[in-house]
Design a protein around this motif. Structure first.
Motif, short mmCIF file in Angstrom:
data_model
loop_
_atom_site.label_atom_id
_atom_site.label_comp_id
_atom_site.label_asym_id
_atom_site.label_seq_id
_atom_site.Cartn_x
_atom_site.Cartn_y
_atom_site.Cartn_z
N GLN A 87 0.86 -1.18 0.00
CA GLN A 87 0.00 0.00 0.00
C GLN A 87 0.90 1.22 0.00
O GLN A 87 1.80 1.33 0.82
CB GLN A 87 -0.89 0.02 1.24
N VAL A 88 0.68 2.11 -0.92
CA VAL A 88 1.50 3.31 -1.04
C VAL A 88 0.61 4.53 -0.81
O VAL A 88 -0.47 4.63 -1.39
CB VAL A 88 2.16 3.40 -2.43
N THR A 89 1.05 5.42 0.05
CA THR A 89 0.33 6.65 0.32
C THR A 89 1.20 7.82 -0.12
O THR A 89 2.37 7.90 0.25
CB THR A 89 0.03 6.79 1.83
N VAL A 90 0.63 8.71 -0.91
CA VAL A 90 1.35 9.89 -1.36
C VAL A 90 0.59 11.10 -0.85
O VAL A 90 -0.62 11.21 -1.02
CB VAL A 90 1.44 9.93 -2.91
N ARG A 91 1.29 12.00 -0.19
CA ARG A 91 0.66 13.21 0.32
C ARG A 91 1.68 14.34 0.28
O ARG A 91 2.89 14.09 0.29
CB ARG A 91 0.14 13.00 1.74
N PRO A 92 1.22 15.57 0.24
CA PRO A 92 2.17 16.69 0.25
C PRO A 92 3.01 16.67 1.52
O PRO A 92 2.52 16.31 2.59
CB PRO A 92 1.27 17.94 0.23
N TYR A 93 4.24 17.04 1.39
CA TYR A 93 5.17 17.03 2.51
C TYR A 93 4.87 18.19 3.46
O TYR A 93 4.66 19.32 3.02
CB TYR A 93 6.61 17.15 2.00
N LYS A 94 4.83 17.89 4.74
CA LYS A 94 4.72 18.91 5.78
C LYS A 94 5.85 18.65 6.75
O LYS A 94 5.98 17.55 7.28
CB LYS A 94 3.39 18.82 6.52
N SER A 95 6.66 19.66 6.98
CA SER A 95 7.78 19.45 7.88
C SER A 95 7.28 19.30 9.31
O SER A 95 6.37 20.00 9.73
CB SER A 95 8.77 20.61 7.78
N LYS A 96 7.84 18.35 10.02
CA LYS A 96 7.47 18.12 11.41
C LYS A 96 8.19 19.14 12.28
O LYS A 96 9.13 19.79 11.85
CB LYS A 96 7.84 16.70 11.82
#
Length: 122
Positions: A31-40
């Motif tokens: 399962q692959v999830t792609v989402r915009p990067y948000k810096s932690k």
């Protein structure tokens, strides 16, 4: 499981990602999830937060851990539904991104100012 921030502008980063994908077991469903990067939140932000908790704790006569619990309840509380019942939960600061961490610390500083504590004056 691995998590990778894909940066197409960096060819080494992109090639590394492709290599990691090619090493995955072939007979396994993925399962692959792609989402915009948000810096932690950053390490510096976390360090500053605990300095803030400690300073407020000294001002009000509590330890930093109690201040952490109180601030979480005050500013990171959210409702969730569990088994059809609405409950309150506290969002962990480890789940905050950098912008959310700034907002959280600003909320703490505003609260502290209301009781006479000004961050940086102690």
């Amino acid at each position: 499981m691995f998590e990778h921030v894909l940066d197409k502008s960096n060819s080494n980063n992109y090639q590394y990602f492709l290599k990691r994908i090619s090493l995955l077991e072939k007979n396994t469903r993925w399962q692959v999830t792609v989402r915009p990067y948000k810096s932690k939140r950053s390490i510096d932000q976390n360090s500053r937060l605990w300095d803030l908790y400690t300073a407020i704790g000294k001002y009000i006569g509590e330890d930093a851990e109690r201040v952490h619990e109180f601030m979480g309840w005050s500013f990171l509380r959210e409702q969730a539904t569990v088994n059809g019942e609405t409950i309150w939960k506290i969002k962990s600061t480890t789940k905050l991104n950098t912008a959310e961490m700034v907002e959280y610390q600003e909320a703490i500083e505003r609260w502290a100012a209301e009781i006479g504590f000004i961050w940086g004056e102690v």
